[in-house]
Design a protein around this motif. Structure first.
Motif, PDB file in Angstrom:
ATOM      1  N   ASP A 218       0.735  -1.222   0.066  1.00  0.00           N
ATOM      2  CA  ASP A 218      -0.042   0.232   0.118  1.00  0.00           C
ATOM      3  C   ASP A 218       0.993   1.383   0.130  1.00  0.00           C
TER       4      ASP A 218
ATOM      5  N   ASN B 237     -10.551  -3.126  -4.441  1.00  0.00           N
ATOM      6  CA  ASN B 237     -11.499  -2.566  -3.536  1.00  0.00           C
ATOM      7  C   ASN B 237     -10.678  -1.539  -2.625  1.00  0.00           C
ATOM      8  N   PRO B 238     -10.601  -0.049  -2.786  1.00  0.00           N
ATOM      9  CA  PRO B 238     -10.055   0.941  -2.045  1.00  0.00           C
ATOM     10  C   PRO B 238     -10.628   0.745  -0.502  1.00  0.00           C
ATOM     11  N   THR B 239      -9.678   1.108   0.421  1.00  0.00           N
ATOM     12  CA  THR B 239      -9.905   1.037   1.696  1.00  0.00           C
ATOM     13  C   THR B 239     -11.132   1.843   2.022  1.00  0.00           C
ATOM     14  N   VAL B 240     -11.168   2.941   1.371  1.00  0.00           N
ATOM     15  CA  VAL B 240     -12.444   4.069   1.806  1.00  0.00           C
ATOM     16  C   VAL B 240     -12.855   4.583   0.655  1.00  0.00           C
ATOM     17  N   PRO B 241     -14.086   4.972   0.461  1.00  0.00           N
ATOM     18  CA  PRO B 241     -14.765   5.359  -0.829  1.00  0.00           C
ATOM     19  C   PRO B 241     -14.179   6.713  -1.414  1.00  0.00           C
ATOM     20  N   HIS B 242     -13.327   7.622  -0.678  1.00  0.00           N
ATOM     21  CA  HIS B 242     -12.611   8.672  -1.224  1.00  0.00           C
ATOM     22  C   HIS B 242     -11.050   8.475  -1.409  1.00  0.00           C
ATOM     23  N   CYS B 243     -10.524   7.293  -1.297  1.00  0.00           N
ATOM     24  CA  CYS B 243      -9.177   6.917  -1.376  1.00  0.00           C
ATOM     25  C   CYS B 243      -8.724   7.780  -2.367  1.00  0.00           C
ATOM     26  N   SER B 244      -7.473   8.881  -1.814  1.00  0.00           N
ATOM     27  CA  SER B 244      -6.959   9.556  -2.854  1.00  0.00           C
ATOM     28  C   SER B 244      -5.749   8.664  -3.681  1.00  0.00           C
TER      29      SER B 244
ATOM     30  N   ALA C 109     -17.536   1.152  -5.015  1.00  0.00           N
ATOM     31  CA  ALA C 109     -16.511   1.302  -3.962  1.00  0.00           C
ATOM     32  C   ALA C 109     -15.779   2.429  -3.795  1.00  0.00           C
ATOM     33  N   HIS C 110     -15.956   3.425  -4.714  1.00  0.00           N
ATOM     34  CA  HIS C 110     -15.125   4.646  -4.763  1.00  0.00           C
ATOM     35  C   HIS C 110     -16.078   5.663  -5.462  1.00  0.00           C
TER      36      HIS C 110
END
Length: 149
Positions: free
Chosen positions: A37, A73-80, A111-112
């Motif tokens: 990551d 699948n990013p860890t958060v919906p707004h993963c930069s 997911a994002h």
């Protein structure tokens, strides 16, 4: 009797294709699961960003090119860093698998927040090439895909 032989050959060919598809799926997964990551000391597998069920081997093209779809699948919906993660997956696979592959890399549906735009970026050859010409971005990709021994 001749039809029976044809059916048997067809079944053997289908079984071989299935075995080759499974082998390619697990090979692809083995390469991407070790990607680090960009922000954390964990691998994408440890963070559940990539997973076996997210690797799909589609039917080969007419030119016998394998078609692989990788969903992450990013860890958060707004993963930069979702675009960077997709770039790392693509570069790692392009460098690691010598066979001719058509790679489709996508964020898991829903997911994002900007998945459509990111999916376009990480599947556009010109954007990929331009990104890898950026020294800072290239360095970040190299750090993420570097093999630890």
């Amino acid at each position: 009797m001749e039809e029976s032989k044809t059916n048997k050959v067809d079944a053997e060919v289908a079984q071989t294709k299935d075995q080759n598809s499974d082998e390619l799926k697990y090979t692809v997964y083995d390469f991407i699961r070790t990607i680090k990551d960009p922000e954390k000391p964990n691998t994408l597998e440890e963070l559940n960003v990539v997973y076996e069920e997210g690797v799909f081997v589609k039917e080969s093209t007419a030119a016998n090119t394998s078609v692989v779809r990788v969903e992450f699948n990013p860890t958060v919906p707004h993963c930069s860093l979702a675009t960077l993660i997709g770039l790392c997956i693509r570069i790692k696979l392009e460098r690691s698998i010598p066979d001719e592959l058509k790679l489709d890399i996508f964020i898991k549906k829903g997911a994002h927040a900007t998945e459509e735009e990111i999916n376009k970026q990480i599947n556009d050859k010109e954007r990929i090439a331009a990104a890898m010409e950026n020294p800072k971005l290239k360095e970040m990709v190299e750090m993420c895909i570097k093999e630890e021994y």
